[in-house]
Design a protein around this motif. Structure first.
Motif, mmCIF file in Angstrom:
data_model
loop_
_atom_site.group_PDB
_atom_site.id
_atom_site.type_symbol
_atom_site.label_atom_id
_atom_site.label_comp_id
_atom_site.label_asym_id
_atom_site.label_seq_id
_atom_site.Cartn_x
_atom_site.Cartn_y
_atom_site.Cartn_z
ATOM 1 N N ALA A 1 4.857 9.464 -14.162
ATOM 2 C CA ALA A 1 3.791 9.132 -13.212
ATOM 3 C C ALA A 1 2.830 8.118 -13.813
ATOM 4 N N ASP A 2 2.482 8.296 -15.071
ATOM 5 C CA ASP A 2 1.562 7.364 -15.731
ATOM 6 C C ASP A 2 2.171 5.961 -15.809
ATOM 7 N N ALA A 3 3.471 5.887 -16.103
ATOM 8 C CA ALA A 3 4.135 4.588 -16.196
ATOM 9 C C ALA A 3 4.187 3.893 -14.841
ATOM 10 N N TYR A 4 4.525 4.630 -13.799
ATOM 11 C CA TYR A 4 4.563 4.044 -12.455
ATOM 12 C C TYR A 4 3.175 3.575 -12.028
ATOM 13 N N ARG A 5 2.140 4.329 -12.412
ATOM 14 C CA ARG A 5 0.772 3.939 -12.045
ATOM 15 C C ARG A 5 0.433 2.576 -12.628
ATOM 16 N N ALA B 1 -0.055 -0.489 -9.895
ATOM 17 C CA ALA B 1 -1.462 -0.744 -9.564
ATOM 18 C C ALA B 1 -1.704 -2.158 -9.043
ATOM 19 N N PRO B 2 -1.088 -3.204 -9.627
ATOM 20 C CA PRO B 2 -1.337 -4.558 -9.106
ATOM 21 C C PRO B 2 -0.819 -4.785 -7.692
ATOM 22 N N PHE B 3 0.033 -3.865 -7.212
ATOM 23 C CA PHE B 3 0.632 -4.022 -5.888
ATOM 24 C C PHE B 3 -0.033 -3.141 -4.832
ATOM 25 N N GLY B 4 -1.131 -2.487 -5.188
ATOM 26 C CA GLY B 4 -1.863 -1.676 -4.226
ATOM 27 C C GLY B 4 -1.292 -0.295 -3.994
ATOM 28 N N ILE B 5 -0.412 0.172 -4.881
ATOM 29 C CA ILE B 5 0.198 1.490 -4.729
ATOM 30 C C ILE B 5 -0.401 2.443 -5.764
ATOM 31 N N GLU C 1 -6.109 9.920 -10.424
ATOM 32 C CA GLU C 1 -4.943 9.636 -11.255
ATOM 33 C C GLU C 1 -4.298 10.928 -11.737
ATOM 34 N N ARG C 2 -5.108 11.887 -12.129
ATOM 35 C CA ARG C 2 -4.588 13.156 -12.631
ATOM 36 C C ARG C 2 -5.511 14.281 -12.199
ATOM 37 N N ARG D 1 0.845 -1.195 0.000
ATOM 38 C CA ARG D 1 0.000 0.000 0.000
ATOM 39 C C ARG D 1 0.882 1.246 0.000
ATOM 40 N N GLY D 2 0.270 2.371 -0.350
ATOM 41 C CA GLY D 2 0.992 3.637 -0.385
ATOM 42 C C GLY D 2 0.542 4.454 -1.582
ATOM 43 N N GLN D 3 1.048 5.677 -1.648
ATOM 44 C CA GLN D 3 0.674 6.570 -2.742
ATOM 45 C C GLN D 3 1.856 7.448 -3.108
ATOM 46 N N LEU D 4 2.121 7.546 -4.405
ATOM 47 C CA LEU D 4 3.150 8.418 -4.946
ATOM 48 C C LEU D 4 2.471 9.590 -5.640
#
Length: 244
Positions: free
Chosen positions: A156-160, A164-168, A216-217, A123-126
């Protein structure tokens, strides 16, 4: 809640640090010049820590994130940024490098280190604070700053997609002109002529709301967003008339 802010010693970053501190979070403020916040009473609260860290230094960012994340890392916000206009770069081509190293490389440094710390917890958020300049389509005389912010949005879009499958979650903030000390400095002490200028507090409120909702944006203000869309449709000869 544990919040780490890269570029948090001034402007929007500092405003967000105060916002999360008021909410009761543990907040780490990072910047190249930590002494800038030494006189702020609230920064001396035990839940606040201030660190010297250059986001362009990958090893330093990894150390900083590792140390802070030992107590958990819920939210990373990257507000650090560099700006140089075309005239400055024409006079000294070395001025282009910090724009690249901070706006592009620095964001990847921070996201890479923070996501590694978040993955084991699932979990977490960037959060990346880019610029509405990054929504301008590229053209031959377009600015390096706009290109760097397009890259930031793409990172940012690439990291998302990857996380996403890892809950971040990953949020990219795309603001227009905000009346910060830095913007005033770049405009001879007065940013009042900038279109749809907003206050720091208004920007912080909008950004915090977008983060809380894990958008997301988030692009604002809508009026400037509309102008950028119109600009993108202009023929090339008119785009070249734009002052950098």
């Amino acid at each position: 809640m544990n919040v780490l802010i890269m570029g948090g010693t001034s402007g929007i970053g500092l405003g967000l640090a105060q916002h999360y501190w008021v909410q009761g979070a543990r907040v780490a403020i990072c910047g190249r010049h930590p002494g800038k916040v030494a006189d702020l009473a609230w920064v001396r609260d035990p839940r606040i820590s201030v660190h010297a860290c250059d986001v362009a230094d990958r090893a330093a960012v990894e150390r900083m994130v590792h140390e802070f994340a030992a107590g958990g890392l819920d939210l990373l916000i990257v507000t650090a940024g560099q700006y140089a206009d075309a005239a400055a770069i024409a006079q000294d081509r070395e001025r282009a490098l910090p724009v690249l190293h901070v706006n592009v490389g620095g964001l990847d440094n921070a996201f890479s280190a923070a996501s590694a710390a978040m993955l084991p917890r699932g979990r977490g958020q960037l959060v990346a604070v880019a610029s509405i300049a990054g929504l301008q389509r590229d053209y031959p005389t377009g600015s390096l700053y706009s290109a760097s912010k397009r890259a930031a949005i793409a990172i940012a879009d690439a990291y998302r997609k990857a996380l996403a499958p890892f809950g971040i979650a990953v949020t990219v903030i795309v603001p227009g002109y905000v009346d910060t000390a830095r913007l005033r400095e770049l405009n001879q002490g007065d940013a009042g002529r900038k279109p749809f200028l907003m206050t720091e507090q208004d920007a912080v409120t909008r950004i915090a709301a977008a983060i809380a909702c894990q958008h997301e944006r988030c692009v604002f203000p809508w009026q400037l967003h509309a102008l950028v869309r119109v600009f993108n449709c202009l023929p090339l000869f008119l785009k070249r008339l734009r002052k950098k």
